[in-house]
Design a protein around this motif. Structure first.
Motif, PDB file in Angstrom:
ATOM      1  N   ARG A  99       0.828  -1.210   0.000  1.00 42.23           N
ATOM      2  CA  ARG A  99       0.000   0.000   0.000  1.00 42.23           C
ATOM      3  C   ARG A  99       0.862   1.259   0.000  1.00 42.23           C
ATOM      4  O   ARG A  99       0.515   2.266  -0.637  1.00 42.23           O
ATOM      5  CB  ARG A  99      -0.936  -0.027   1.208  1.00 42.23           C
ATOM      6  CG  ARG A  99      -2.021  -1.106   1.091  1.00 42.23           C
ATOM      7  CD  ARG A  99      -2.814  -1.308   2.372  1.00 42.23           C
ATOM      8  NE  ARG A  99      -3.895  -2.271   2.167  1.00 42.23           N
ATOM      9  CZ  ARG A  99      -4.628  -2.793   3.149  1.00 42.23           C
ATOM     10  NH1 ARG A  99      -4.396  -2.438   4.412  1.00 42.23           N
ATOM     11  NH2 ARG A  99      -5.585  -3.663   2.884  1.00 42.23           N
ATOM     12  N   GLN A 100       1.996   1.197   0.715  1.00 47.70           N
ATOM     13  CA  GLN A 100       2.934   2.325   0.713  1.00 47.70           C
ATOM     14  C   GLN A 100       3.518   2.548  -0.686  1.00 47.70           C
ATOM     15  O   GLN A 100       3.649   3.695  -1.141  1.00 47.70           O
ATOM     16  CB  GLN A 100       4.052   2.052   1.714  1.00 47.70           C
ATOM     17  CG  GLN A 100       5.080   3.183   1.832  1.00 47.70           C
ATOM     18  CD  GLN A 100       6.250   2.809   2.727  1.00 47.70           C
ATOM     19  OE1 GLN A 100       6.402   1.649   3.115  1.00 47.70           O
ATOM     20  NE2 GLN A 100       7.074   3.776   3.073  1.00 47.70           N
ATOM     21  N   LEU A 101       3.848   1.465  -1.362  1.00 51.31           N
ATOM     22  CA  LEU A 101       4.378   1.573  -2.731  1.00 51.31           C
ATOM     23  C   LEU A 101       3.370   2.273  -3.646  1.00 51.31           C
ATOM     24  O   LEU A 101       3.744   3.122  -4.466  1.00 51.31           O
ATOM     25  CB  LEU A 101       4.696   0.189  -3.285  1.00 51.31           C
ATOM     26  CG  LEU A 101       6.069  -0.404  -2.972  1.00 51.31           C
ATOM     27  CD1 LEU A 101       6.116  -1.865  -3.392  1.00 51.31           C
ATOM     28  CD2 LEU A 101       7.169   0.384  -3.690  1.00 51.31           C
ATOM     29  N   LEU A 102       2.108   1.900  -3.521  1.00 52.26           N
ATOM     30  CA  LEU A 102       1.081   2.495  -4.386  1.00 52.26           C
ATOM     31  C   LEU A 102       0.827   3.955  -4.016  1.00 52.26           C
ATOM     32  O   LEU A 102       0.672   4.808  -4.896  1.00 52.26           O
ATOM     33  CB  LEU A 102      -0.213   1.693  -4.275  1.00 52.26           C
ATOM     34  CG  LEU A 102      -0.153   0.232  -4.748  1.00 52.26           C
ATOM     35  CD1 LEU A 102      -1.509  -0.434  -4.568  1.00 52.26           C
ATOM     36  CD2 LEU A 102       0.280   0.150  -6.208  1.00 52.26           C
ATOM     37  N   ALA A 103       0.806   4.235  -2.715  1.00 47.46           N
ATOM     38  CA  ALA A 103       0.466   5.590  -2.272  1.00 47.46           C
ATOM     39  C   ALA A 103       1.609   6.580  -2.451  1.00 47.46           C
ATOM     40  O   ALA A 103       1.388   7.729  -2.856  1.00 47.46           O
ATOM     41  CB  ALA A 103       0.038   5.551  -0.798  1.00 47.46           C
ATOM     42  N   ASP A 104       2.842   6.141  -2.153  1.00 49.35           N
ATOM     43  CA  ASP A 104       3.971   7.076  -2.104  1.00 49.35           C
ATOM     44  C   ASP A 104       4.936   6.957  -3.281  1.00 49.35           C
ATOM     45  O   ASP A 104       5.729   7.882  -3.520  1.00 49.35           O
ATOM     46  CB  ASP A 104       4.762   6.879  -0.808  1.00 49.35           C
ATOM     47  CG  ASP A 104       3.923   7.136   0.440  1.00 49.35           C
ATOM     48  OD1 ASP A 104       2.864   7.787   0.310  1.00 49.35           O
ATOM     49  OD2 ASP A 104       4.323   6.686   1.534  1.00 49.35           O
ATOM     50  N   TYR A 105       4.893   5.835  -3.996  1.00 44.37           N
ATOM     51  CA  TYR A 105       5.871   5.607  -5.070  1.00 44.37           C
ATOM     52  C   TYR A 105       5.205   5.309  -6.413  1.00 44.37           C
ATOM     53  O   TYR A 105       5.869   4.857  -7.344  1.00 44.37           O
ATOM     54  CB  TYR A 105       6.805   4.446  -4.698  1.00 44.37           C
ATOM     55  CG  TYR A 105       7.676   4.713  -3.493  1.00 44.37           C
ATOM     56  CD1 TYR A 105       8.985   5.182  -3.624  1.00 44.37           C
ATOM     57  CD2 TYR A 105       7.192   4.495  -2.194  1.00 44.37           C
ATOM     58  CE1 TYR A 105       9.780   5.424  -2.514  1.00 44.37           C
ATOM     59  CE2 TYR A 105       7.979   4.741  -1.080  1.00 44.37           C
ATOM     60  CZ  TYR A 105       9.269   5.199  -1.246  1.00 44.37           C
ATOM     61  OH  TYR A 105      10.060   5.432  -0.147  1.00 44.37           O
ATOM     62  N   ASP A 106       3.886   5.531  -6.478  1.00 45.75           N
ATOM     63  CA  ASP A 106       3.148   5.293  -7.723  1.00 45.75           C
ATOM     64  C   ASP A 106       3.350   3.852  -8.221  1.00 45.75           C
ATOM     65  O   ASP A 106       3.365   3.589  -9.421  1.00 45.75           O
ATOM     66  CB  ASP A 106       3.578   6.295  -8.805  1.00 45.75           C
ATOM     67  CG  ASP A 106       2.576   6.352  -9.960  1.00 45.75           C
ATOM     68  OD1 ASP A 106       1.386   6.066  -9.719  1.00 45.75           O
ATOM     69  OD2 ASP A 106       2.988   6.670 -11.092  1.00 45.75           O
TER      70      ASP A 106
END
Length: 368
Positions: A99-106
Protein backbone atom coordinates in the motif's frame (compact mmCIF):
# COMPACT_ATOMS: atom_id res chain seq x y z
CA UNK A 1 40.50 -11.63 10.30
CA UNK A 2 42.07 -12.44 6.94
CA UNK A 3 42.24 -9.68 4.29
CA UNK A 4 42.35 -10.72 0.65
CA UNK A 5 44.49 -9.08 -2.01
CA UNK A 6 42.81 -7.78 -5.19
CA UNK A 7 44.11 -10.86 -7.03
CA UNK A 8 42.57 -13.20 -4.45
CA UNK A 9 39.27 -11.32 -4.60
CA UNK A 10 39.19 -11.66 -8.38
CA UNK A 11 40.02 -15.37 -8.19
CA UNK A 12 37.27 -15.91 -5.61
CA UNK A 13 34.69 -14.05 -7.72
CA UNK A 14 35.55 -16.10 -10.78
CA UNK A 15 35.51 -19.42 -8.92
CA UNK A 16 32.23 -18.69 -7.13
CA UNK A 17 30.34 -17.40 -10.16
CA UNK A 18 31.57 -20.18 -12.44
CA UNK A 19 30.21 -22.69 -9.93
CA UNK A 20 26.94 -20.75 -9.61
CA UNK A 21 26.46 -20.68 -13.39
CA UNK A 22 26.77 -24.46 -13.45
CA UNK A 23 25.16 -25.49 -10.16
CA UNK A 24 22.95 -22.64 -8.95
CA UNK A 25 19.51 -23.72 -7.76
CA UNK A 26 16.60 -23.42 -10.17
CA UNK A 27 14.03 -21.60 -8.04
CA UNK A 28 10.74 -20.06 -9.22
CA UNK A 29 11.66 -16.56 -8.03
CA UNK A 30 14.97 -16.67 -9.92
CA UNK A 31 13.38 -16.97 -13.36
CA UNK A 32 13.20 -13.21 -13.75
CA UNK A 33 14.49 -10.09 -12.01
CA UNK A 34 11.08 -8.75 -11.02
CA UNK A 35 11.50 -6.97 -7.63
CA UNK A 36 8.04 -8.07 -6.45
CA UNK A 37 8.98 -11.73 -6.92
CA UNK A 38 12.34 -11.28 -5.17
CA UNK A 39 10.73 -9.41 -2.28
CA UNK A 40 7.99 -12.00 -1.66
CA UNK A 41 10.46 -14.88 -1.77
CA UNK A 42 12.93 -13.20 0.57
CA UNK A 43 10.27 -12.40 3.16
CA UNK A 44 9.00 -15.99 2.99
CA UNK A 45 12.50 -17.40 3.31
CA UNK A 46 13.04 -15.71 6.65
CA UNK A 47 12.94 -18.51 9.26
CA UNK A 48 11.80 -21.04 6.60
CA UNK A 49 13.52 -23.64 4.40
CA UNK A 50 13.55 -23.24 0.61
CA UNK A 51 11.65 -26.45 -0.13
CA UNK A 52 8.91 -25.42 2.29
CA UNK A 53 8.63 -21.98 0.73
CA UNK A 54 8.28 -23.04 -2.94
CA UNK A 55 4.58 -24.13 -2.83
CA UNK A 56 3.71 -21.15 -0.61
CA UNK A 57 5.40 -18.80 -3.06
CA UNK A 58 3.63 -20.30 -6.06
CA UNK A 59 0.23 -20.09 -4.37
CA UNK A 60 0.92 -16.53 -3.20
CA UNK A 61 1.74 -15.48 -6.75
CA UNK A 62 -1.41 -17.19 -8.00
CA UNK A 63 -3.56 -15.36 -5.45
CA UNK A 64 -1.71 -12.01 -5.48
CA UNK A 65 0.21 -11.74 -8.78
CA UNK A 66 0.83 -8.00 -8.44
CA UNK A 67 1.52 -5.41 -5.77
CA UNK A 68 -1.92 -3.96 -6.49
CA UNK A 69 -3.70 -7.22 -5.72
CA UNK A 70 -1.67 -7.76 -2.56
CA UNK A 71 -2.52 -4.26 -1.37
CA UNK A 72 -6.24 -4.90 -1.90
CA UNK A 73 -6.38 -8.40 -0.38
CA UNK A 74 -8.85 -9.05 2.51
CA UNK A 75 -6.99 -9.89 5.71
CA UNK A 76 -8.56 -13.36 6.07
CA UNK A 77 -7.32 -14.36 2.62
CA UNK A 78 -3.92 -12.80 3.29
CA UNK A 79 -3.52 -14.79 6.52
CA UNK A 80 -4.80 -17.95 4.82
CA UNK A 81 -2.11 -17.59 2.15
CA UNK A 82 0.50 -17.39 4.92
CA UNK A 83 -0.96 -20.13 7.10
CA UNK A 84 1.80 -22.44 8.34
CA UNK A 85 4.71 -20.07 7.66
CA UNK A 86 4.45 -18.41 11.08
CA UNK A 87 5.56 -14.91 12.10
CA UNK A 88 2.35 -13.44 10.67
CA UNK A 89 3.55 -9.88 11.20
CA UNK A 90 5.68 -10.46 8.09
CA UNK A 91 2.72 -10.79 5.73
CA UNK A 92 0.84 -7.95 7.41
CA UNK A 93 3.88 -5.73 6.87
CA UNK A 94 4.03 -6.92 3.26
CA UNK A 95 0.52 -5.63 2.68
CA UNK A 96 1.36 -2.35 4.40
CA UNK A 97 4.45 -2.08 2.20
CA UNK A 98 2.40 -2.79 -0.93
CA UNK A 99 0.00 0.00 0.00
CA UNK A 100 2.93 2.33 0.71
CA UNK A 101 4.38 1.57 -2.73
CA UNK A 102 1.08 2.49 -4.39
CA UNK A 103 0.47 5.59 -2.27
CA UNK A 104 3.97 7.08 -2.10
CA UNK A 105 5.87 5.61 -5.07
CA UNK A 106 3.15 5.29 -7.72
CA UNK A 107 3.67 1.52 -7.64
CA UNK A 108 7.32 1.79 -8.70
CA UNK A 109 10.04 0.08 -6.67
CA UNK A 110 12.96 2.20 -5.43
CA UNK A 111 16.18 1.01 -7.09
CA UNK A 112 18.77 1.40 -4.33
CA UNK A 113 19.17 -0.45 -1.05
CA UNK A 114 19.13 2.82 0.88
CA UNK A 115 15.78 3.83 -0.61
CA UNK A 116 14.33 0.34 -0.22
CA UNK A 117 14.91 0.40 3.53
CA UNK A 118 12.42 3.29 3.68
CA UNK A 119 9.68 0.78 2.86
CA UNK A 120 7.73 -0.89 5.66
CA UNK A 121 9.14 -4.26 6.71
CA UNK A 122 12.23 -4.13 4.50
CA UNK A 123 15.48 -4.35 6.43
CA UNK A 124 19.10 -4.19 5.24
CA UNK A 125 19.26 -7.82 4.04
CA UNK A 126 16.05 -7.75 1.99
CA UNK A 127 16.95 -4.32 0.60
CA UNK A 128 20.37 -5.63 -0.44
CA UNK A 129 18.84 -8.70 -2.09
CA UNK A 130 16.29 -6.69 -4.10
CA UNK A 131 18.73 -3.92 -5.07
CA UNK A 132 21.46 -6.32 -6.20
CA UNK A 133 19.29 -8.91 -7.98
CA UNK A 134 16.63 -6.66 -9.51
CA UNK A 135 18.64 -3.47 -10.10
CA UNK A 136 22.26 -4.66 -10.23
CA UNK A 137 23.42 -2.44 -7.37
CA UNK A 138 26.71 -3.80 -5.95
CA UNK A 139 25.55 -4.07 -2.35
CA UNK A 140 25.82 -7.09 -0.03
CA UNK A 141 22.81 -9.07 1.21
CA UNK A 142 23.93 -10.14 4.68
CA UNK A 143 21.82 -12.96 6.11
CA UNK A 144 22.69 -16.07 8.10
CA UNK A 145 24.30 -17.67 5.07
CA UNK A 146 26.54 -14.65 4.44
CA UNK A 147 27.53 -14.48 8.11
CA UNK A 148 28.47 -18.15 8.08
CA UNK A 149 30.25 -18.19 4.72
CA UNK A 150 32.37 -15.08 5.18
CA UNK A 151 33.17 -15.72 8.83
CA UNK A 152 34.69 -19.03 7.74
CA UNK A 153 36.37 -17.75 4.60
CA UNK A 154 38.05 -14.89 6.43
CA UNK A 155 38.03 -16.15 10.02
CA UNK A 156 35.95 -13.21 11.25
CA UNK A 157 35.45 -13.76 14.98
CA UNK A 158 33.03 -10.89 15.65
CA UNK A 159 29.84 -11.98 17.47
CA UNK A 160 27.06 -12.09 14.87
CA UNK A 161 24.43 -11.82 17.63
CA UNK A 162 25.47 -8.18 18.12
CA UNK A 163 23.75 -5.66 15.82
CA UNK A 164 26.96 -3.73 15.09
CA UNK A 165 28.57 -6.85 13.58
CA UNK A 166 26.35 -6.58 10.51
CA UNK A 167 28.06 -3.32 9.56
CA UNK A 168 31.47 -5.02 9.77
CA UNK A 169 30.36 -7.82 7.44
CA UNK A 170 28.76 -5.34 5.03
CA UNK A 171 32.03 -3.41 4.84
CA UNK A 172 34.05 -6.58 4.26
CA UNK A 173 31.72 -8.01 1.61
CA UNK A 174 31.44 -4.64 -0.16
CA UNK A 175 35.13 -4.97 -1.06
CA UNK A 176 34.58 -8.44 -2.54
CA UNK A 177 31.25 -8.22 -4.38
CA UNK A 178 31.70 -7.76 -8.17
CA UNK A 179 30.21 -4.64 -9.73
CA UNK A 180 29.05 -6.48 -12.85
CA UNK A 181 27.17 -9.40 -11.23
CA UNK A 182 26.23 -8.44 -7.66
CA UNK A 183 22.87 -10.25 -7.70
CA UNK A 184 24.38 -13.52 -8.89
CA UNK A 185 27.15 -13.14 -6.32
CA UNK A 186 24.69 -12.71 -3.44
CA UNK A 187 22.59 -15.65 -4.63
CA UNK A 188 25.73 -17.80 -5.00
CA UNK A 189 26.61 -17.05 -1.37
CA UNK A 190 23.08 -18.15 -0.39
CA UNK A 191 23.51 -21.42 -2.31
CA UNK A 192 26.97 -22.00 -0.90
CA UNK A 193 25.73 -21.50 2.64
CA UNK A 194 22.90 -23.98 2.15
CA UNK A 195 25.04 -26.67 0.52
CA UNK A 196 28.79 -27.03 1.12
CA UNK A 197 28.99 -24.53 4.00
CA UNK A 198 26.04 -25.47 6.17
CA UNK A 199 25.93 -24.76 9.90
CA UNK A 200 26.36 -28.44 10.77
CA UNK A 201 28.13 -31.14 8.79
CA UNK A 202 29.63 -28.86 6.11
CA UNK A 203 31.27 -30.54 3.12
CA UNK A 204 34.12 -28.14 2.53
CA UNK A 205 36.37 -30.89 1.19
CA UNK A 206 34.27 -30.83 -2.01
CA UNK A 207 33.36 -27.14 -1.91
CA UNK A 208 34.15 -25.05 -5.00
CA UNK A 209 35.72 -22.42 -2.73
CA UNK A 210 37.69 -24.86 -0.57
CA UNK A 211 40.99 -23.09 -1.32
CA UNK A 212 39.59 -19.80 0.02
CA UNK A 213 38.07 -21.23 3.23
CA UNK A 214 40.67 -20.28 5.83
CA UNK A 215 38.76 -21.73 8.78
CA UNK A 216 38.55 -25.09 7.00
CA UNK A 217 42.23 -24.97 6.05
CA UNK A 218 43.06 -24.25 9.69
CA UNK A 219 40.87 -27.11 10.93
CA UNK A 220 38.45 -24.97 12.93
CA UNK A 221 35.52 -24.42 10.59
CA UNK A 222 32.83 -25.23 13.16
CA UNK A 223 34.15 -22.47 15.42
CA UNK A 224 32.60 -19.97 12.99
CA UNK A 225 30.46 -17.98 13.01
CA UNK A 226 30.85 -16.76 16.58
CA UNK A 227 27.43 -16.26 18.13
CA UNK A 228 26.31 -15.89 21.74
CA UNK A 229 23.30 -18.00 22.67
CA UNK A 230 19.82 -16.52 22.89
CA UNK A 231 17.89 -16.80 26.16
CA UNK A 232 15.76 -19.92 26.45
CA UNK A 233 12.09 -19.44 25.51
CA UNK A 234 9.86 -18.78 28.51
CA UNK A 235 7.56 -21.76 29.30
CA UNK A 236 3.83 -21.02 29.20
CA UNK A 237 1.11 -23.59 30.00
CA UNK A 238 -2.29 -23.60 28.30
CA UNK A 239 -5.46 -25.67 28.20
CA UNK A 240 -6.98 -26.08 24.73
CA UNK A 241 -10.74 -26.48 25.01
CA UNK A 242 -12.13 -28.67 22.21
CA UNK A 243 -15.71 -27.54 22.77
CA UNK A 244 -18.82 -28.14 20.68
CA UNK A 245 -22.24 -26.52 20.91
CA UNK A 246 -25.49 -28.55 20.82
CA UNK A 247 -25.66 -28.25 17.00
CA UNK A 248 -22.32 -30.09 16.71
CA UNK A 249 -20.35 -27.05 15.61
CA UNK A 250 -16.98 -26.12 17.05
CA UNK A 251 -16.40 -23.17 19.34
CA UNK A 252 -13.57 -21.16 17.73
CA UNK A 253 -11.99 -17.99 18.99
CA UNK A 254 -10.13 -15.25 17.13
CA UNK A 255 -6.90 -13.98 18.66
CA UNK A 256 -6.67 -10.26 19.47
CA UNK A 257 -5.63 -7.88 16.68
CA UNK A 258 -2.26 -7.26 18.36
CA UNK A 259 0.27 -9.59 19.93
CA UNK A 260 1.14 -13.19 19.13
CA UNK A 261 -0.90 -14.90 16.37
CA UNK A 262 -2.91 -11.71 15.89
CA UNK A 263 -6.35 -12.26 14.25
CA UNK A 264 -5.74 -15.98 13.69
CA UNK A 265 -8.28 -18.59 14.76
CA UNK A 266 -7.86 -21.31 17.38
CA UNK A 267 -9.96 -23.36 19.74
CA UNK A 268 -10.25 -21.49 23.05
CA UNK A 269 -6.84 -21.42 24.72
CA UNK A 270 -6.89 -20.75 28.44
CA UNK A 271 -3.60 -19.80 30.07
CA UNK A 272 -3.09 -21.91 33.19
CA UNK A 273 -1.77 -18.86 35.07
CA UNK A 274 -5.19 -17.25 34.55
CA UNK A 275 -6.92 -20.10 36.38
CA UNK A 276 -7.42 -20.16 40.14
CA UNK A 277 -5.34 -23.27 40.84
CA UNK A 278 -3.20 -24.42 43.75
CA UNK A 279 0.30 -25.76 43.11
CA UNK A 280 -0.90 -29.32 43.81
CA UNK A 281 -4.01 -29.05 41.59
CA UNK A 282 -5.41 -32.29 40.18
CA UNK A 283 -6.92 -32.90 36.74
CA UNK A 284 -10.39 -32.52 38.28
CA UNK A 285 -9.32 -29.15 39.71
CA UNK A 286 -8.28 -28.02 36.22
CA UNK A 287 -11.64 -29.06 34.78
CA UNK A 288 -13.52 -27.11 37.43
CA UNK A 289 -11.27 -24.08 37.00
CA UNK A 290 -11.71 -24.01 33.21
CA UNK A 291 -15.48 -24.33 33.55
CA UNK A 292 -15.45 -21.48 36.06
CA UNK A 293 -13.34 -19.40 33.66
CA UNK A 294 -15.84 -19.98 30.83
CA UNK A 295 -18.75 -19.01 33.07
CA UNK A 296 -17.02 -15.91 34.43
CA UNK A 297 -15.47 -14.54 31.21
CA UNK A 298 -17.79 -15.83 28.47
CA UNK A 299 -21.10 -16.49 30.28
CA UNK A 300 -21.00 -20.03 28.86
CA UNK A 301 -21.77 -23.28 30.68
CA UNK A 302 -19.00 -25.72 29.80
CA UNK A 303 -19.10 -29.40 30.69
CA UNK A 304 -15.62 -30.73 30.12
CA UNK A 305 -13.47 -33.82 30.41
CA UNK A 306 -9.72 -34.29 30.32
CA UNK A 307 -8.43 -36.08 27.23
CA UNK A 308 -5.87 -38.85 27.90
CA UNK A 309 -3.40 -37.40 25.42
CA UNK A 310 0.17 -36.22 25.54
CA UNK A 311 0.26 -32.40 25.75
CA UNK A 312 1.04 -30.42 22.60
CA UNK A 313 4.36 -28.58 22.63
CA UNK A 314 5.10 -25.62 20.39
CA UNK A 315 8.07 -23.26 20.55
CA UNK A 316 7.99 -19.64 19.42
CA UNK A 317 10.99 -17.32 19.47
CA UNK A 318 10.45 -16.16 23.05
CA UNK A 319 7.92 -18.64 24.43
CA UNK A 320 7.45 -22.41 24.63
CA UNK A 321 3.81 -23.44 24.93
CA UNK A 322 2.72 -26.69 26.56
CA UNK A 323 -0.96 -27.32 25.86
CA UNK A 324 -3.18 -29.91 27.55
CA UNK A 325 -6.34 -30.82 25.64
CA UNK A 326 -9.76 -30.80 27.21
CA UNK A 327 -12.97 -31.92 25.46
CA UNK A 328 -16.17 -30.12 26.26
CA UNK A 329 -19.79 -29.39 25.48
CA UNK A 330 -21.25 -25.90 25.77
CA UNK A 331 -24.83 -26.27 26.89
CA UNK A 332 -26.04 -23.04 25.29
CA UNK A 333 -24.63 -21.12 22.31
CA UNK A 334 -25.22 -17.52 23.33
CA UNK A 335 -21.88 -16.03 22.26
CA UNK A 336 -22.53 -12.41 23.24
CA UNK A 337 -19.45 -12.38 25.49
CA UNK A 338 -17.31 -14.84 23.55
CA UNK A 339 -14.52 -13.54 21.22
CA UNK A 340 -15.29 -15.91 18.37
CA UNK A 341 -18.00 -17.95 16.70
CA UNK A 342 -19.25 -21.47 16.06
CA UNK A 343 -17.87 -23.21 12.98
CA UNK A 344 -18.87 -26.43 11.23
CA UNK A 345 -16.30 -29.05 10.22
CA UNK A 346 -16.66 -27.95 6.58
CA UNK A 347 -16.00 -24.31 7.46
CA UNK A 348 -12.84 -24.95 9.49
CA UNK A 349 -10.59 -25.01 6.43
CA UNK A 350 -11.69 -21.47 5.53
CA UNK A 351 -10.27 -19.99 8.72
CA UNK A 352 -6.64 -18.82 8.88
CA UNK A 353 -5.05 -20.83 11.69
CA UNK A 354 -1.54 -20.92 13.15
CA UNK A 355 0.71 -23.97 13.12
CA UNK A 356 0.08 -24.60 16.80
CA UNK A 357 -3.63 -25.12 16.03
CA UNK A 358 -2.73 -27.73 13.41
CA UNK A 359 -0.81 -29.57 16.12
CA UNK A 360 -3.83 -29.38 18.42
CA UNK A 361 -6.10 -30.89 15.76
CA UNK A 362 -3.61 -33.67 15.07
CA UNK A 363 -3.34 -34.55 18.76
CA UNK A 364 -7.13 -34.46 19.18
CA UNK A 365 -7.59 -36.92 16.32
CA UNK A 366 -5.30 -39.38 18.14
CA UNK A 367 -8.03 -40.10 20.68
CA UNK A 368 -10.49 -41.10 18.00
Amino acid sequence: MIEWSPATIKAFQTTLLTWFDQEGRDLPWRRDHEPYHIWVSEIMLQQTQVQTVIPYYERFMDWFPTVQELAAAPEDRLLKAWEGLGYYSRVRNMQRCARQLLADYDGQWPKTATELTELIGIGPYTAGAIASIAFNEPVPAVDGNAFRVFSRLLEIDADIAKPQTRQLFEQVIAKIIPVDRPGDFNQAIMDLGSSYMTARNPDSEHSPVKAFNQAYLDGKELAYPVKTKKPRPVPVDYVAVMAKVPTGEWLMTQRPSTGMLANLWTVPLVKVDDLDLADDATEDDVLVAVSTYFKRDYQLNLVGKELPLKPVSHTFTHQKWTIQLLAGQVEEADLAYFPGKVVSDDQLTDLPMPKVQDKIWQRYREQR
